[in-house]
Motif scaffolding. Structure first.
Motif, PDB file in Angstrom:
ATOM      1  N   THR A  77       0.808  -1.222   0.000  1.00 47.31           N
ATOM      2  CA  THR A  77       0.000   0.000   0.000  1.00 47.31           C
ATOM      3  C   THR A  77       0.837   1.265   0.000  1.00 47.31           C
ATOM      4  N   ASP A  78       2.146   1.128   0.181  1.00 50.73           N
ATOM      5  CA  ASP A  78       2.997   2.318   0.202  1.00 50.73           C
ATOM      6  C   ASP A  78       4.110   2.156  -0.830  1.00 50.73           C
ATOM      7  N   HIS A  79       5.321   2.518  -0.491  1.00 56.10           N
ATOM      8  CA  HIS A  79       6.456   2.497  -1.417  1.00 56.10           C
ATOM      9  C   HIS A  79       6.722   1.081  -1.928  1.00 56.10           C
ATOM     10  N   HIS A  89       7.670  -4.951  -0.435  1.00 62.22           N
ATOM     11  CA  HIS A  89       7.610  -3.883   0.554  1.00 62.22           C
ATOM     12  C   HIS A  89       9.052  -3.458   0.820  1.00 62.22           C
TER      13      HIS A  89
END
Length: 199
Positions: A77-79, A89
Motif C-alpha cells: 500500500t505504500d512504497h 515492501h
C-alpha cells in the motif's frame, strides 16, 4: 461534494447541466450517476473512494488492484521496491544472509534468485586470490577488480606473479604471460631456467 455547473463529465464526456446534481472529485466534474468505481461500477457519491492514477476505485477494488509483495504475499500500500521483475515492501526487500534492508542500494542475485547485500554476496560468491588470500571484489571506486585464472586458481591482477622472480605476469597469452611448470606459475625466463636445471 455536490455542485452545480456546466462542465463536461469526467466519465461520460457529456455536458453536466447546471440544473442537475454533480460531483466534483479528482479535479473533474461528474454526473451524480457517473461517479462510480471504474472496476465494479458501484456508485461512489458520498462514499470513500481511492484515486489510482486518476481513476476512482471503491475500497474493495482498490485493495484487489494492489501488487502483492513477493516476499510476504501481502498487498503493498505504500512504497514499492521493484527488483528482479518482482515487487516488494521496503521492509521485505532484505539480504538473504544478514536480513538487513537493502532498500534502493545496490544488491546482487544468487544462483537461485535469492537477494544479497553486496558484502554478503561477495563473501559467498567472490573467488579468493590464491596469492594474498583476499576476496577478488570490485574496488571501492566502483571499478572491477580484475580476476585472472590460471591452473584452476584465481588471482588479483596485481598478485598474478612469477613464483620465482615475482615479476608481474600478463593475463594475456603472450611473451610476458604465464609459463607453468610442475604446477608452478612462472615467467618465461624462470620456466626455461627451471626446465634446463639452472635454478
Amino acid at each position: 461534494m455536490s455542485v452545480y455547473n456546466a462542465e463536461v463529465c469526467g466519465f461520460c464526456r457529456k455536458p453536466v447541466a447546471l440544473s442537475e446534481p454533480a460531483i466534483e472529485a479528482l479535479n473533474r466534474t461528474y454526473h451524480d450517476g457517473c461517479f462510480q468505481c471504474r472496476s465494479c461500477h458501484v456508485p461512489l457519491a458520498g462514499k470513500q473512494y481511492y484515486n489510482k492514477a486518476g481513476i476512482p476505485l471503491c475500497e474493495d477494488c482498490y485493495q484487489a488492484s494492489l501488487e502483492l509483495c513477493w516476499a510476504c504475499g501481502e498487498a503493498i500500500t505504500d512504497h514499492v521496491i521493484r527488483a528482479l521483475e518482482r515487487a516488494y515492501h521496503l521492509s521485505c526487500f532484505t539480504c538473504t544472509t544478514c536480513k538487513q534492508q537493502i532498500g534502493e542500494q545496490a544488491f546482487a542475485q544468487g544462483e537461485v534468485g535469492e537477494v544479497y547485500c553486496l558484502q554478503d554476496y561477495y563473501r559467498k560468491y567472490a573467488p579468493m586470490c590464491n596469492a594474498c588470500k583476499q576476496l577478488i571484489i570490485p574496488k571501492e571506486d566502483g571499478t572491477d577488480s580484475y580476476n585472472v585464472e590460471c591452473l584452476g586458481r584465481s588471482y588479483h591482477e596485481n598478485c598474478y606473479r612469477c613464483e620465482v622472480c615475482v615479476i608481474q605476469l600478463s593475463p594475456e597469452p603472450n611473451e610476458h604471460g604465464c609459463y607453468p611448470l610442475d604446477g608452478r606459475m612462472l615467467c618465461k625466463s624462470c620456466h626455461l631456467s627451471l626446465a634446463s636445471g639452472q635454478l
